[in-house]
Design a protein around this motif. Sequence first.
Motif, PDB file in Angstrom:
ATOM      1  N   PHE A  83       4.242   5.888 -12.286  1.00 29.54           N
ATOM      2  CA  PHE A  83       3.734   5.542 -10.958  1.00 29.54           C
ATOM      3  C   PHE A  83       3.503   6.803 -10.130  1.00 29.54           C
ATOM      4  CE2 PHE A  83       3.939   4.390  -6.511  1.00 29.54           C
ATOM      5  CZ  PHE A  83       3.134   3.265  -6.455  1.00 29.54           C
ATOM      6  N   ASN A  84       4.466   7.729 -10.167  1.00 28.48           N
ATOM      7  CA  ASN A  84       4.318   8.949  -9.373  1.00 28.48           C
ATOM      8  C   ASN A  84       3.177   9.828  -9.871  1.00 28.48           C
ATOM      9  OD1 ASN A  84       6.265   8.486  -7.410  1.00 28.48           O
ATOM     10  ND2 ASN A  84       7.893   9.176  -8.747  1.00 28.48           N
ATOM     11  N   LYS A  85       2.841   9.722 -11.146  1.00 24.75           N
ATOM     12  CA  LYS A  85       1.746  10.529 -11.686  1.00 24.75           C
ATOM     13  C   LYS A  85       0.387   9.910 -11.369  1.00 24.75           C
ATOM     14  CE  LYS A  85       0.340  12.951 -15.838  1.00 24.75           C
ATOM     15  NZ  LYS A  85       0.649  13.188 -17.241  1.00 24.75           N
ATOM     16  N   TYR A  86       0.265   8.588 -11.501  1.00 22.92           N
ATOM     17  CA  TYR A  86      -1.026   7.932 -11.355  1.00 22.92           C
ATOM     18  C   TYR A  86      -1.083   6.888 -10.236  1.00 22.92           C
ATOM     19  CZ  TYR A  86      -1.446   9.820 -16.063  1.00 22.92           C
ATOM     20  OH  TYR A  86      -1.453  10.658 -17.139  1.00 22.92           O
ATOM     21  N   GLY A  87       0.006   6.200 -10.032  1.00 24.76           N
ATOM     22  CA  GLY A  87      -0.024   5.029  -9.159  1.00 24.76           C
ATOM     23  C   GLY A  87       0.134   5.282  -7.680  1.00 24.76           C
ATOM     24  N   GLN A  88       0.594   6.463  -7.296  1.00 27.58           N
ATOM     25  CA  GLN A  88       0.827   6.667  -5.871  1.00 27.58           C
ATOM     26  C   GLN A  88      -0.462   6.591  -5.057  1.00 27.58           C
ATOM     27  OE1 GLN A  88       2.376  10.556  -4.698  1.00 27.58           O
ATOM     28  NE2 GLN A  88       1.938  11.276  -6.763  1.00 27.58           N
ATOM     29  N   TRP A  89      -1.612   6.796  -5.695  1.00 23.40           N
ATOM     30  CA  TRP A  89      -2.896   6.674  -4.995  1.00 23.40           C
ATOM     31  C   TRP A  89      -3.134   5.245  -4.523  1.00 23.40           C
ATOM     32  CZ3 TRP A  89      -5.063  10.866  -3.228  1.00 23.40           C
ATOM     33  CH2 TRP A  89      -4.781  12.076  -3.865  1.00 23.40           C
ATOM     34  N   SER A  90      -2.451   4.292  -5.151  1.00 20.44           N
ATOM     35  CA  SER A  90      -2.597   2.899  -4.727  1.00 20.44           C
ATOM     36  C   SER A  90      -2.099   2.698  -3.291  1.00 20.44           C
ATOM     37  CB  SER A  90      -1.857   1.960  -5.675  1.00 20.44           C
ATOM     38  OG  SER A  90      -0.463   2.171  -5.608  1.00 20.44           O
ATOM     39  N   LEU A  91      -1.301   3.623  -2.789  1.00 19.17           N
ATOM     40  CA  LEU A  91      -0.815   3.517  -1.418  1.00 19.17           C
ATOM     41  C   LEU A  91      -1.950   3.612  -0.397  1.00 19.17           C
ATOM     42  CD1 LEU A  91       2.494   5.543  -1.704  1.00 19.17           C
ATOM     43  CD2 LEU A  91       2.250   3.076  -1.385  1.00 19.17           C
ATOM     44  N   LEU A  92      -3.100   4.126  -0.809  1.00 21.16           N
ATOM     45  CA  LEU A  92      -4.275   4.111   0.071  1.00 21.16           C
ATOM     46  C   LEU A  92      -4.691   2.676   0.400  1.00 21.16           C
ATOM     47  CD1 LEU A  92      -6.434   6.922  -1.542  1.00 21.16           C
ATOM     48  CD2 LEU A  92      -5.466   6.949   0.771  1.00 21.16           C
ATOM     49  N   MET A  93      -4.260   1.732  -0.438  1.00 22.52           N
ATOM     50  CA  MET A  93      -4.608   0.328  -0.244  1.00 22.52           C
ATOM     51  C   MET A  93      -3.508  -0.443   0.486  1.00 22.52           C
ATOM     52  SD  MET A  93      -7.516   0.549  -1.516  1.00 22.52           S
ATOM     53  CE  MET A  93      -8.119  -1.101  -1.596  1.00 22.52           C
ATOM     54  N   ALA A  94      -2.554   0.248   1.057  1.00 23.82           N
ATOM     55  CA  ALA A  94      -1.439  -0.410   1.753  1.00 23.82           C
ATOM     56  C   ALA A  94      -1.905  -1.190   2.980  1.00 23.82           C
ATOM     57  CB  ALA A  94      -0.382   0.616   2.153  1.00 23.82           C
ATOM     58  N   TRP A  95      -3.119  -0.982   3.405  1.00 21.99           N
ATOM     59  CA  TRP A  95      -3.655  -1.690   4.573  1.00 21.99           C
ATOM     60  C   TRP A  95      -4.070  -3.124   4.254  1.00 21.99           C
ATOM     61  CZ3 TRP A  95      -8.472  -3.711   4.041  1.00 21.99           C
ATOM     62  CH2 TRP A  95      -9.265  -3.199   3.013  1.00 21.99           C
ATOM     63  N   LEU A  96      -4.177  -3.456   2.964  1.00 29.14           N
ATOM     64  CA  LEU A  96      -4.644  -4.790   2.588  1.00 29.14           C
ATOM     65  C   LEU A  96      -3.738  -5.882   3.158  1.00 29.14           C
ATOM     66  CD1 LEU A  96      -5.558  -4.145  -1.146  1.00 29.14           C
ATOM     67  CD2 LEU A  96      -7.149  -4.667   0.715  1.00 29.14           C
ATOM     68  N   PRO A  97      -4.330  -6.957   3.680  1.00 25.71           N
ATOM     69  CA  PRO A  97      -3.524  -8.026   4.248  1.00 25.71           C
ATOM     70  C   PRO A  97      -2.645  -8.732   3.215  1.00 25.71           C
ATOM     71  CG  PRO A  97      -5.873  -8.400   4.668  1.00 25.71           C
ATOM     72  CD  PRO A  97      -5.757  -7.183   3.832  1.00 25.71           C
ATOM     73  N   ILE A  98      -3.113  -8.804   1.994  1.00 25.82           N
ATOM     74  CA  ILE A  98      -2.326  -9.429   0.925  1.00 25.82           C
ATOM     75  C   ILE A  98      -1.984  -8.356  -0.093  1.00 25.82           C
ATOM     76  CG2 ILE A  98      -2.321 -11.133  -0.934  1.00 25.82           C
ATOM     77  CD1 ILE A  98      -4.237 -12.811   0.784  1.00 25.82           C
ATOM     78  N   GLY A  99      -0.711  -8.099  -0.268  1.00 28.99           N
ATOM     79  CA  GLY A  99      -0.255  -7.131  -1.255  1.00 28.99           C
ATOM     80  C   GLY A  99       0.009  -5.742  -0.722  1.00 28.99           C
ATOM     81  N   GLY A 100      -0.505  -5.427   0.451  1.00 26.72           N
ATOM     82  CA  GLY A 100      -0.318  -4.089   0.999  1.00 26.72           C
ATOM     83  C   GLY A 100       1.138  -3.755   1.281  1.00 26.72           C
ATOM     84  N   ASP A 101       1.863  -4.705   1.851  1.00 25.78           N
ATOM     85  CA  ASP A 101       3.282  -4.485   2.144  1.00 25.78           C
ATOM     86  C   ASP A 101       4.067  -4.305   0.853  1.00 25.78           C
ATOM     87  OD1 ASP A 101       2.594  -4.834   4.783  1.00 25.78           O
ATOM     88  OD2 ASP A 101       3.289  -6.905   4.883  1.00 25.78           O
TER      89      ASP A 101
END
Length: 141
Positions: A83-101
């Motif tokens: 996750f730290n190598k590839y997945g942390q970029w997914s945090l850019l999508m933390a704004w999504l109303p469903i799943g962001g939190d």
Amino acid sequence: MVYLTLFLTAFAAATLVPAYSEVLLGGLVTQNYSLWGLWACATAGNTLGSVLNGWIGRQVERFRHKRWFPISEKQLESAQVRFNKYGQWSLLMAWLPIGGDALTLIGGIMRVPWLNFIVLVAIGKGLRYALVLWIVLEATG
């Protein structure tokens, strides 16, 4: 007081508390408050609410050695590295109303470095609030 209310609403909206900071932001835009001030308060509050989620996720670590913990230590460490190598970029999508939190909670569990966590979340949240401001300004002419 208006800016503090927006900050607190945006903070709550980033947690599991049901709050709708976009609606409040949209209403405040029409009342001639500073657009930059509104954007900054909403972005800061929502980002800090996500940091709380990340902190809660990091607390899961305390339970990893318990017998009842559903993931082995080796599996958790392996997932954290990936996750730290590839997945942390997914945090850019933390704004999504469903799943962001959930993404911010997982980011905490996976121990994304705090600087990366905050920067990525803030970029996504800031862009979302900028879009809300733009939509409201376009709609109200």
